[in-house]
Structures are given as structure tokens and as C-alpha cells.
Design a protein around this motif. Structure first.
Motif, PDB file in Angstrom:
ATOM      1  N   SER A 532       6.682 -15.572  -1.094  1.00  0.00           N
ATOM      2  CA  SER A 532       6.430 -14.309  -1.791  1.00  0.00           C
ATOM      3  C   SER A 532       6.712 -14.429  -3.272  1.00  0.00           C
ATOM      4  N   TYR A 565       5.101 -10.271  12.115  1.00  0.00           N
ATOM      5  CA  TYR A 565       4.666 -11.486  11.424  1.00  0.00           C
ATOM      6  C   TYR A 565       3.146 -11.674  11.505  1.00  0.00           C
ATOM      7  N   ARG A 568       1.842  -9.650   8.751  1.00  0.00           N
ATOM      8  CA  ARG A 568       2.026 -10.337   7.463  1.00  0.00           C
ATOM      9  C   ARG A 568       0.941 -11.393   7.265  1.00  0.00           C
ATOM     10  N   ARG A 572      -1.463 -11.370   4.017  1.00  0.00           N
ATOM     11  CA  ARG A 572      -1.517 -12.480   3.073  1.00  0.00           C
ATOM     12  C   ARG A 572      -2.895 -13.141   3.060  1.00  0.00           C
TER      13      ARG A 572
END
Length: 910
Positions: A532, A565, A568, A572
């Protein structure tokens, strides 16, 4: 002989002698058409009057009835009338306007109507067959005039006369009536009824080759129409219809009647089946090819090619044969067809290239060079280079990490004949494309540490790099890559050669998996924080997330963390892009596929545990991941479609389980998902019909329709037109079955906001689809009819509309001609009983005309069911009494307020 010597029955005028005299006079007028100028319309009106009076006289309780002699005389006059109507039709002296033709049809129909009223007199052989035959011919006359309704009425009236099929004559006429009813049904657009009638005709047609041929011709006509217009009506399945026609042709040709002379010394009476058989094969081959039934296509092509008198073969035949052989897995024959197509000077270049692509996709890169050289020898330069690129791409896509496949690719692109195709300034773009293809493939092998293979491919790619100034940077890149490969292989001398020509580059280092355990989970979570911050890392963020999720999969109850996750990863991926987040080339695609399949598997797992909230989110993630992959891939499209549908299913199940209504935003989201899925369904679901078993186990088109219906239902009544269009689309698809349509009908007719328009449509579609099958499920048909009647009855409280009666009329048309036991007995009894009891309400409301039609409908239905035979005599007796009393009373519309009623008491059927 003196008059006094005659028997008393001849000294007295017979009963109803006046009717006989009137009928004789009218028939004589019709016969004298060349000297008698009475218009046909007036003659038809006179016949209608006489038939009405004759029916009333026969039915009247006070009448002695028609004697045998009287009935025989009516038969004689009826046949005179028929012969006269035929003579009038063959004459050129009569007017041929529309009104005159309709009147002539009425005159013709009067003949079988008279036979029907006269009954079956003694001494007339095959009386039922003769009467039914005249009804058939009269109906065909109406059909020629475009009046399918009147034609159907004639056919339906003649069918019960020979439905027992006791003699060969009865069987022959019944077959003609069934085929004529099918033709009339097609004319009216009721294809399901037409196909059902053709199915019933098979036992009758089996008696003679001529009958089989007649049935085959009807199947062929409907099948050809289905292939030409490709209608949305599921009743028109061209494959099934054309196959039926072809099978019947074969059956007629193999019939013993065709091989056995009818008399000593004569030749076999074989109907001309050659032309019809060839037509069936030709159209069936086209239909089967469009439906991807390659085995069926091959059979049709093989038989057609061996048929005598075959014209010169078109290029599409070879192409279709190639595709068929590929589909059946016969690569040897497929190659023979391909080479024959390439050698055909009349074949177009693009057809040859397309055929080569299809062949290579199945045969593999082993034959790529052979095929490419064959194409290069006959195609233009532009087409040949394009074909070379497509062939090389096909080899690369099938290579994966295989070094053997990579070697085949190297041999293909290094052949001097292939390299020569890309020589010259006109092929600059294609040359660059080929170089990029080989470079990317070499880079993938380098990442897989197949350094020797990587070096070979990169060196071959330099064959497609020009030596001009503009290509210096590209060549330097190749040298740097080659130096890395040879350094890894410890070929230091070769590496030094390339180092001298190109600068060193930073190698791309791959990372191994970390160890498992909760400590590893914590460590990987810490590492994610570094991504990140944007720091450079030795492994991709996707690999860290994949390792983290893999570890969590081993721990029960970790759905929430895995979902977190997975979210995520999706976020991303959107922020960084596919290549940056997952990696480039095959490695990146494999990484993306892992996240997609894992989300799908997690969704299925939590569904089994009834954690529907989680399942909806996992299915949504799966749809996003699969959608990010190659959008043109059929497998990915199918998974996106299934994931979207299952996501909405999870939302609806969670709503029911938690007793918590979906919010407006959730409803909007669900509608959007199903709209996306609906666009993908035609692309991902098979175009050919599928079996009922497969639909029951994998019914995503039905689940899509059902989910979308429920979502729209929660949005209010304003969405009811959308619901109607939704079920229409499903009914027109190859995925629907009568049972699934019946389920949709039950859903639409129940609940807090029933959509009666949808219910009526889908229930009718259920009946249509069931009738169109080779073995109609009359259980489904009867259930749909009962539901339609109940729906019509709920909006027909005073019996003034015809909605319910139309359904009963439809049911009667289906029942006519069925064998005992085919239609559910209890449902048949229910139909007859409900129709009878509807007449009771009409009687009480003094609606005598309405009551009369319901009583007649009940009687017509009851005569076709064994369970109602014990009631028929009572029903007929009551009908006669009703006829006597109802004629003395005006209908409700003509009575004054307070007028007394003389309606009789009518028994209720239960």
C-alpha cells in the motif's frame, strides 16, 4: 298394383315429408346451375334453413323421429348435393367472387352436415367413413379459402365418426382428417397442436407406404418452414420435424408393401420417395450444422453424396463436412476435407483460412506447418500473411509451458517459405506482430526457467526484425534477452557475444511460496501494508494475497477474512490494472483465474452451509474476476453469467431466511446483474435443444428468469410489462420445458401481486411446448388448462365473457382423437363437471344461450372420458328438457323486472 294393395306405411305420407320435399327441391336447383340463375348465396341460405329444421325435428321430444327410410333418402340427396357442388366447382359459368366462393363452400359443407343429421342408416356400407370423408373434403375447401377456423370445425366434426378406426376405410379417413387438422392448425399459427396431431397419425400411417409418405410430406413442410423463418415458438423444432420426415421416408421405402406386387405379374406399388428424401437430407444437414450436431451433419452429407443425380458439390459442403468431422473427433477425415477444400479452385480464400483455423484448433500445432504451406501456395500475399499469424497464434495458445510445442512453433516460423511471406515493405505491421508473438512466448518460458527454449524463440523472433535504423532498439532488446538466457545456461562464451552488442538488463526474479501457519498469515498481512505504501517488492501483491487466502482456507470459519482479502484483490486489480497487479502473459492469466475459481468455490461452499449473505458476495466477486479475463472466451462468459445469476439467488435466499426485505438499492443492483447475465445467456448457453434431465440439473436460464421475475415483483406493479417480456424470452429459448413453464405460471398467478397477463401467457406456452413434443405430457397440459380455467373464472363472475369458454374449447380440441387413458382421467372429469356446473349459474341468471353452450361443451367433453359415461344419459335427458323449457323463456336481457322465472331445477355434478 292398386293403391289399396299397398302396405299402410306406403299409403300414408312419411313423417317430415315436407322437409324431404324442400330438400329435394333445393338439391334440384343446385344441380340445374347451368339453366337456373338463383344466386349461390340464396341456395346456401335455403340449405341452412332446411338443416336447422331437420335438426329441430329430430331433436324434438314430441316428434316420432326420423325413420330408416327417411334417413336413407337424406343420404341419397346428400350425395346428389355433393356431386352437384363438385360439378359447380369445375364449371366456368359461375361467378368466382369472394362472396360466391364462400357460398359454394357452404353448399358443399351442407352435404356432410346432412349425413351427420341423418345418422347411419342400414344398408350403407362404411357409412361413418363416407360421412367423415365428406367432412374432410369440405374442410379442405374452406382451407383453400383461407378459413382455417371453419376448416377445423369440419375436421373436428368428422374425427369422432372414425376415431374408433374399426376398418381400413375408417383408418384411412382418420389419417386424412388428422393431417388436415394439422395443416389447418399450422395455417392458424397453432404449431403445437399441428405437431401433436402428426404424432397421433403415426399408427394410422403405418398401414400403407402412401400414408407414410403423406405424413412425411406434412412433417417436411413444417420443418422447412421452421428452418426458413427460425421462429421464437418452441413448438417449431426444425431438427425434430425434418428427422421425422426422413425416418418416415426410410420406413416407407422399407415397407413390405413396396416390395410385394399387388397382383401376379405386376410391379411393386412404391410411392415416389426419392425427391422427398433428398430434400429432407439437404435441409436436415443445414439444420444439424447450425445446431452443431456434427454427427448428424456427417450422416446427412454422406447419404447425400452417395445419392444418384447429385449436382456439383458447393464449397460449403466441404467446409460443413470439415466442421462435422472435427466435432466428431475424426481428424484424419477432417484433414482430407481441408486439403480438398484448399485444392478447390472455386473455394474462396477466406473460407480456406477459416477452415484451417478450425482444423488447427483441434489437430494441434503438429500439422501447422503442413497446413500453412498449403495455404501459402494458393492464397494471395495479404491473406497468406494473415493466415500465418493466425496459425502461429493458434500454436502459441496451445503451447502453454510445453517445450515440445515451443519447438514446433520455432520450426514453423523459421521455415524459409513462411519467412518469405513477410518480406517487403507492405508487410511491416504483420512482421512486427509476428515478432511480438514470438518475444512474448519466449519471455514466458524464461519466467518458467526454460532458458534454452526461451533463447530459441527469441532468436527466431529476430527473423522478423528489420535491420534498419528504426529497429535498432528492438534488436538490442533481443540481444540483452539472449545474453540472460545463455548466462543462466552457463554458456558464458555465447553470453559474452550478446553482451558485447547490448547492454545488461535487470533480471526478473521469481519468488517462492512462504511457509504455512498463523505466523505466516500475520507475516503476509504485514507485507500487504508495504504494498500500500508503494515500496518495490520481490513478489507481486497478487501472489501474497493468494498465499494468504490459501492459508486461511485451511482454517474453519474463516469466510469473513477470505472475503475481506478477496475484496482487496478485486480493488487493487481495478486500481493498478491486470498486468501490474497479476503479472503479464500466461502467468498473470493463471493468477487471475485462481482468484476467480476460488471465489466461485467459496460461494458454493457457504451455500451448502446456508450462509447466503456470504454466498452473494463471493458470487459477485467471481463474476468480476471472470469478467476481467478474456471476454471472448466462452468458458469465462459462461462463468460470469452463472455467477451473476447465483449472486441474485443468494440475495433472495438471504431475504427469505433473515425475514428482511431487500432495500431499493439491493433491488436495483440485482436487476442490473440479471440484465448483464441476460445479455450473456445467448452467448454462453447451448443453441441446440437440451434434454429435460440436463435442464433440471443445470437450469440457469430458468433460474435467471425466476430470479428476475421475483426482483421485478418487489419493485411494484409498474414492472409487470417487463415481467411479461421476460417470460416471453424464456419461452422462446431452447432451454424451456413444459414443466418449467408451468412453474412460472404458478409463480405468476400467486403471491401478493399476481401478474395475470404473465400467468395466462406462460400457461399457454406450457401447453404449446408440451403438445409440440413427440410424447406430450398430458399431466402438465391438464394442470396448465385447469390453472387457466381457474384464472379465467376468477375474472368472470357473471358468466358474460368467453375467457373460460375459450380455454374449454382449447381443451376439447386437444382431447378430440386421443386414445383412452392418454389424458388424465380425473382432469377430464373435472373439465366436464366444471363446464356443467357453469351452466347451472347461467340458468339461474336466465342466460339461456350461455347455459346452452356450457351444457353442450360439458356433453362434448364427457363423451371422450370413460369416467363420465355413467352421467351422459342423465346429462342428455336434462339437455332435452332444457331445450323444451328454454325456448318458452326469453333471456335475461329481454325480461322485465319482476317477471317470473320458469327455469327448471338442474342437477349438480360432483
Amino acid at each position: 298394383m292398386k293403391i289399396s294393395e299397398l302396405s299402410p306405411e306406403y299409403r300414408q305420407p312419411p313423417p317430415h315429408a315436407g322437409l324431404l320435399t324442400d330438400l329435394n327441391r333445393v338439391v334440384a336447383d343446385i344441380e340445374a346451375f347451368d339453366t337456373f340463375d338463383t344466386p349461390a348465396e340464396k341456395l346456401a341460405a335455403n340449405l341452412r334453413r332446411i338443416i336447422t329444421n331437420l335438426a329441430s325435428a329430430d331433436a324434438a321430444a314430441s316428434s316420432p323421429g326420423l325413420s330408416a327410410a327417411f334417413r336413407l333418402k337424406v343420404w341419397t340427396l346428400a350425395f346428389r348435393l355433393w356431386n352437384a357442388s363438385v360439378d359447380r366447382a369445375n364449371s366456368n359459368a359461375l361467378p368466382r367472387g369472394p362472396a360466391a366462393r364462400v357460398a359454394e363452400a357452404e353448399i358443399r359443407q351442407a352435404a356432410p352436415e346432412l349425413l351427420f343429421l341423418a345418422g347411419l342408416p342400414d344398408g350403407v356400407p362404411n357409412a361413418t367413413a363416407k360421412a367423415a370423408a365428406l367432412f374432410h373434403r369440405a374442410g379442405m375447401f374452406w382451407l383453400d379459402l383461407g378459413r382455417a377456423d371453419l376448416a377445423s370445425a369440419c375436421f373436428e366434426k368428422g374425427t369422432p365418426l372414425v376415431s374408433a378406426a374399426d376398418t381400413k376405410e375408417d383408418q384411412a379417413v382418420l389419417l386424412e382428417l388428422n393431417l388436415a387438422r394439422a395443416r389447418a392448425a399450422c395455417f392458424a399459427g397453432d404449431y403445437a397442436l399441428a405437431i401433436a396431431l402428426l404424432s397421433r397419425s403415426k399408427p394410422l400411417a403405418a398401414a400403407s407406404p402412401e400414408g407414410i409418405k403423406a405424413l412425411a410430406e406434412e412433417y417436411f413442410v413444417i420443418g422447412k418452414a421452421a428452418l426458413d423463418i427460425k421462429p421464437a415458438d418452441p413448438a417449431l423444432d426444425a431438427s425434430s420435424l425434418l428427422t421425422q420426415a426422413l425416418d418416415l421416408c426410410e420406413k416407407a421405402a422399407a415397407s413390405p408393401c413396396c416390395a410385394t406386387p399387388t397382383t401376379p405379374g405386376s410391379t411393386p406399388t412404391t410411392p415416389n420417395l426419392h425427391g422427398l428424401r433428398n430434400q429432407c437430407l439437404r435441409f436436415l444437414a443445414i439444420e444439424r450444422f447450425e445446431a452443431n450436431d456434427y454427427e448428424g451433419t456427417l450422416r446427412c452429407i454422406e447419404v447425400a453424396r452417395t445419392s444418384p443425380g447429385l449436382r456439383e458439390e458447393h464449397q460449403s459442403i466441404g467446409y460443413m463436412a470439415l466442421r462435422a468431422y472435427l466435432g466428431s473427433g475424426n481428424l484424419v477425415e477432417a484433414e482430407r476435407e481441408l486439403l480438398g477444400l484448399i485444392a478447390n479452385a472455386e473455394a474462396l480464400d477466406n473460407v480456406c483460412v477459416s477452415a484451417a483455423e478450425k482444423y488447427l484448433a483441434r489437430a494441434g500445432p503438429e500439422v501447422a506447418l503442413k497446413v500453412l504451406i498449403a495455404l501459402a501456395s494458393r492464397c494471395s500475399a495479404e491473406v497468406a500473411t494473415d493466415a500465418a499469424l493466425k496459425v502461429a497464434t493458434t500454436v502459441v495458445e496451445g503451447a502453454g509451458g510445453s517445450t515440445a510445442r515451443a519447438k514446433m512453433l520455432s520450426e514453423l516460423v523459421s521455415d524459409e517459405r513462411v519467412v518469405a511471406l513477410f518480406d517487403g515493405p507492405a508487410t511491416t505491421h504483420d512482421r512486427g506482430t509476428m515478432h511480438a508473438l514470438l518475444w512474448n512466448c519466449g519471455a514466458e518460458h524464461f519466467q518458467a526457467k526454460n532458458y534454452e527454449t526461451s533463447a530459441d524463440l527469441i532468436e527466431r523472433s529476430m527473423l522478423y526484425v528489420s535491420r534498419d535504423e528504426e529497429s535498432r532498439s528492438r534488436r538490442a532488446g533481443c540481444f540483452r534477452a539472449l545474453s540472460l538466457c545463455h548466462m543462466a545456461l552457463r554458456h558464458l562464451d555465447r553470453a559474452q557475444e550478446f553482451i558485447n552488442e547490448a547492454e545488461m538488463v535487470e533480471p526478473n526474479i521469481l519468488c517462492a511460496f512462504l511457509k504455512s501457519g498463523r505466523v505466516a498469515v500475520v507475516s503476509l498481512t504485514f507485507i500487504l501494508g508495504l504494498y500500500s505504501a508503494g515500496k518495490p517488492m520481490p513478489m507481486t501483491e497478487a501472489a501474497v494475497l493468494r498465499s494468504l487466502i490459501t492459508l486461511l482456507l485451511r482454517e474453519p470459519g474463516s469466510e469473513a477474512e477470505i472475503l475481506m482479502y478477496s475484496r482487496r484483490a478485486k480493488l487493487r486489480m481495478t486500481e493498478l490494472g491486470l498486468d501490474t497487479f497479476f503479472g503479464k502473459g500466461t502467468v498473470g492469466l493463471h493468477e487471475l483465474h485462481w482468484f476467480a475459481t476460488n471465489a466461485w468455490s467459496m460461494a458454493l461452499m457457504v451455500v451448502k452451509e446456508k450462509k447466503y449473505d456470504y454466498s452473494a458476495e463471493f458470487f459477485e466477486l467471481a463474476a468480476e474476476f471472470f469478467n476481467s479475463s478474456n471476454g471472448e472466451d466462452d468458458a469465462n462468459r459462461l462463468m460470469v453469467c452463472k455467477s451473476l445469476i447465483m449472486c441474485v439467488s443468494g440475495m433472495l435466499c438471504a431475504e427469505e431466511l433473515n425475514k428482511s426485505p431487500l432495500s431499493d438499492s439491493d433491488l436495483k443492483k440485482g436487476a442490473e446483474m440479471l440484465t448483464r447475465a441476460g445479455k450473456l445467456l445467448p452467448l454462453s448457453w447451448p443453441s441446440a435443444p437440451v434434454t429435460s434431465d440436463k435442464l433440471e440439473n443445470n437450469n440457469f436460464p430458468f433460474l435467471h428468469t425466476l430470479n428476475f421475475y421475483h426482483i421485478l415483483d418487489r419493485m411494484g406493479t409498474s414492472t409487470q410489462p417487463q415481467q411479461l417480456q421476460l417470460v416471453k424470452n424464456f419461452a422462446a429459448s431452447k432451454s424451456c420445458t413444459p414443466g418449467l413453464l408451468l412453474k412460472l405460471g404458478n409463480v405468476a398467478s400467486e403471491g401478493t401481486q399476481p401478474n395475470l397477463q404473465v400467468a395466462k401467457f406462460v400457461l399457454n406456452a406450457s401447453i404449446t411446448t408440451a403438445l409440440a413434443s413427440h410424447s406430450p405430457n398430458y399431466g402438465v397440459i391438464s394442470a396448465a388448462l385447469r390453472k387457466l380455467i381457474c384464472l379465467a373464472g376468477s375474472h368472470d363472475f357473471n358468466g358474460t365473457t368467453d375467457a373460460a369458454y375459450d380455454v374449454f374449447r382449447q381443451a376439447y380440441q386437444i382431447v378430440v382423437g386421443l386414445r383412452h387413458g392418454e389424458f388424465p382421467t380425473e382432469e377430464g372429469k373435472w373439465l366436464a363437471t366444471v363446464a356443467w356446473n357453469k351452466s347451472i349459474l347461467a340458468v339461474r341468471l336466465r342466460q339461456h344461450s350461455v347455459a346452452r353452450k356450457w351444457i353442450k361443451m360439458s356433453l362434448d367433453l364427457a363423451r371422450h372420458f370413460e369416467s363420465m359415461k355413467k352421467h351422459i344419459s342423465m346429462m342428455e335427458e336434462h339437455f332435452e328438457k332444457f331445450q323444451e323449457t328454454s325456448g318458452k323463456e326469453p333471456d335475461e336481457c329481454s325480461q322485465h323486472d319482476g317477471a317470473p322465472s320458469t327455469s327448471m331445477s338442474q342437477p349438480v355434478l360432483v
